[in-house]
Motif scaffolding. Structure first.
Motif, PDB file in Angstrom:
ATOM      1  N   UNK A  35      11.761  20.239 -31.765  1.00 33.22           N
ATOM      2  CA  UNK A  35      12.399  18.970 -32.102  1.00 33.22           C
ATOM      3  C   UNK A  35      12.947  19.172 -34.012  1.00 33.22           C
ATOM      4  N   UNK A  36      12.417  19.914 -34.681  1.00 34.78           N
ATOM      5  CA  UNK A  36      13.003  20.181 -35.759  1.00 34.78           C
ATOM      6  C   UNK A  36      14.067  21.074 -35.908  1.00 34.78           C
ATOM      7  N   UNK A  37      14.184  22.026 -34.895  1.00 27.87           N
ATOM      8  CA  UNK A  37      15.165  22.704 -34.922  1.00 27.87           C
ATOM      9  C   UNK A  37      16.459  22.325 -34.580  1.00 27.87           C
ATOM     10  N   UNK A  50      17.265  26.711 -44.876  1.00 25.21           N
ATOM     11  CA  UNK A  50      16.246  27.326 -45.909  1.00 25.21           C
ATOM     12  C   UNK A  50      15.288  27.183 -45.146  1.00 25.21           C
ATOM     13  N   UNK A  51      14.565  28.209 -44.708  1.00 25.33           N
ATOM     14  CA  UNK A  51      13.478  28.321 -43.884  1.00 25.33           C
ATOM     15  C   UNK A  51      12.111  29.026 -44.504  1.00 25.33           C
ATOM     16  N   UNK A  61      13.474  29.855 -36.379  1.00 22.97           N
ATOM     17  CA  UNK A  61      14.559  29.134 -36.247  1.00 22.97           C
ATOM     18  C   UNK A  61      15.997  29.508 -36.882  1.00 22.97           C
ATOM     19  N   UNK A  62      15.814  30.831 -37.218  1.00 25.48           N
ATOM     20  CA  UNK A  62      17.112  31.584 -37.717  1.00 25.48           C
ATOM     21  C   UNK A  62      18.048  31.752 -36.654  1.00 25.48           C
ATOM     22  N   UNK A  63      17.537  31.888 -35.381  1.00 28.37           N
ATOM     23  CA  UNK A  63      18.490  32.095 -34.212  1.00 28.37           C
ATOM     24  C   UNK A  63      19.407  30.655 -34.002  1.00 28.37           C
TER      25      UNK A  63
END
Length: 575
Positions: A35-37, A50-51, A61-63
């Motif tokens: 959901x956050x992605x 910014x992770x 989530x970089x993907x």
């Protein structure tokens, strides 16, 4: 989340963690991550994610973003914390590597969990090209949020670590990690329930309690799940006699007040709805009189809630008395010979100290001013600004008529509307012996200590319970005292000389002087006053007052605590 992403179209998205907050709305942590992605899909072209690279679900989530930078403690992050040194209770000293350049941040925040938002801020400043030194200055100015790893230093040398705003399982673990790093004589914990625990609840409590048993020296347990904490702590090796199970906030406050020693640190940790912050307020000498065991108020802490004006906890005995002072009561008291004797003797005690005050002075009630007896305020007004307070509207109204030069305010002595360390003097003449509960008297003393500056003076009088006539009077129910006109107003609990010294020292005072006042029984003075008025011999009152004043020599006798009506104390606020 996708709806918000399409509305906002952010240039930068910061993802700090995936944790169990709000887990009841999601099936699992993986669902929360998915959901956050979705927010990253709403980034504008050229936008950056910014992770938190130390959280595997966030790092994945970089993907979802063509451009991202990571922060954390790992070596591969563009913004990396090289060292975080705890400086209890001032904060944390961080050494941060930003693209190969070292940055020092002297933060006021505490704990590893608070390092991550600072790293995120530095990462965002890198993306936006902000002046790094200016960002560091802003970070160093950020203060702990009350209830989130917030240190509170107590007058007696102990300290509180407040973390009572959130209560996810992860926040418990983070607070325990910080507690382990704090240098302390003893590490204690006051624990409430975990908020929205999932899965094996008993196992979750046990998983947190086992390492905590090694860290802490004592535990105080509240809430529905206290048995889960109890079994886990015992299994972890904490002796049972160091674990206390508590019924409510009041018992917690009283027990910790008695148990805390200089050098101790107590972590207060639980969900905001249980209002454990009230325990911290009580230990710090502040009062929130609300008695709710559970509160659904959102984003409103007890300190700002209207519940502090709960009419069931009114000052000066109004709850027990059932009514305010009336003009008739004031008139009856004003013309009594006892009142003239009382004011002359108490004024003789106060005046030498009042005239030395050269700054703001508070009087905790204005009963004398309402009666027109102005010897105290006249002495004060010579060299000081006098503020008078009272909870009775009638008393304030009469005082304004008779002493208009004094600034008056309607307030409760347990909640003085002045800032910390704003006064050099407080005069409290028979204010604090109108409570029915010792808890209120102690909180009033703590509140007076809060508003006094170090070195400031308290001039205090209280009924003397060692006087046998006074003890007998106070043993009579209030309604009977009114019926037989023994006292026209409510008279409550008080402290004996030993107790008042202990109570004052507990909240940070040093007692400099203590004496007994008014050694002629009130009943004898009252009988003479009635006789003189009934026979027209009022002219003898003044000679009698001189004789009564001479009787104050009994203050030097060994029997002074048996004859004196009042305990009079001069105390100074410790640095």
């Amino acid at each position: 989340m996708m709806v918000y992403a399409s509305m906002v179209r952010p240039d930068v998205v910061v993802v700090t963690s995936i944790a169990s907050d709000h887990i009841k709305h999601m099936l699992s942590l993986d669902d929360t991550a998915r959901e956050k992605a979705l927010m990253l899909q709403g980034l504008r072209p050229g936008g950056t994610a910014v992770l938190n690279g130390d959280d595997p679900r966030v790092l994945a989530m970089r993907a979802s973003s063509p451009s991202s930078i990571t922060y954390g403690f790992g070596r591969d992050h563009q913004v990396r914390c090289v060292e975080a040194l705890l400086d209890w209770p001032q904060g944390t000293r961080l050494t941060v590597d930003v693209d190969g350049q070292r940055v020092i941040v002297r933060s006021r925040l505490l704990g590893k969990v608070m390092v991550y938002p600072m790293l995120a801020a530095l990462a965002v400043s890198r993306v936006l090209g902000l002046d790094r030194q200016a960002v560091v200055q802003r970070l160093e100015a950020v203060e702990p949020v009350p209830g989130r790893l917030h240190p509170v230093l107590l007058a007696r040398g102990a300290a509180i670590l407040r973390d009572d705003h959130k209560a996810s399982a992860e926040s418990f673990a983070a607070a325990f990690d910080l507690l382990e790093d704090i240098p302390a004589q003893r590490r204690l914990v006051l624990l409430g329930d975990i908020h929205e625990p999932q899965g094996d609840v008993d196992g979750l409590y046990r998983e947190l309690a086992l390492p905590l048993a090694r860290i802490c020296d004592g535990a105080y347990l509240m809430g529905d799940a206290f048995r889960c904490w109890l079994s886990g702590l015992i299994a972890g090796g904490l002796p049972r006699d160091r674990i206390v199970c508590l019924r409510d906030l009041r018992e917690a406050s009283e027990r910790l007040r008695d148990d805390l020693r200089p050098g101790d640190v107590v972590l207060i940790k639980g969900p905001s709805k249980k209002r454990l912050e009230r325990v911290a307020f009580a230990l710090a000498g502040r009062l929130v009189p609300c008695t709710l065991d559970h509160c659904e108020a959102m984003n409103l802490d007890c300190d700002r809630c209207g519940g502090r004006d709960n009419p069931h906890r009114r000052s000066l005995g109004e709850r027990e008395r059932g009514e305010e002072f009336t003009p008739e009561i004031l008139d009856a008291v004003e013309h009594s010979l006892w009142r003239r004797y009382n004011d002359r003797v108490v004024s003789d005690f106060l005046t030498p100290h009042l005239t030395s005050q050269r700054s703001l002075v508070l009087k905790t009630d204005v009963f004398e001013e309402a009666l027109g007896h102005r010897s105290y305020p006249q002495a004060l007004a010579k060299e000081a600004s006098l503020v008078g307070m009272d909870l009775s509207r009638v008393v304030l109204q009469e005082a304004r008529k008779r002493v208009p030069q004094i600034h008056l305010v309607r307030a409760d002595v347990r909640r003085i509307p002045l800032g910390t360390s704003t006064l050099m003097g407080v005069v409290s003449t028979s204010t604090l012996d109108h409570f029915s509960d010792p808890w209120d008297l102690k909180n009033a003393l703590a509140e007076i200590a809060r508003v006094l500056r170090p070195g400031g003076s308290l001039l205090l009088t209280l009924d003397n319970p060692w006087n046998p006539l006074l003890a007998l009077r106070n043993a009579i129910p209030h309604r009977l005292r009114l019926l037989f006109r023994l006292t026209p107003y409510y008279v409550g609990i008080t402290c004996d000389p030993n107790q008042i010294v202990g109570a004052l020292e507990e909240v940070g005072f040093e007692v400099c002087e203590m004496r007994a006042l008014l050694h002629v029984p009130r009943s004898l003075v009252g009988l003479w006053g009635q006789f003189s008025r009934g026979t027209g011999l009022n002219g003898l009152d003044d000679p009698l007052l001189r004789w009564l004043s001479w009787a104050e020599a009994m203050a030097r006798w060994p029997t002074r605590w048996l004859t004196g009506q009042y305990i009079a104390v001069r105390a100074e606020r410790n640095p």
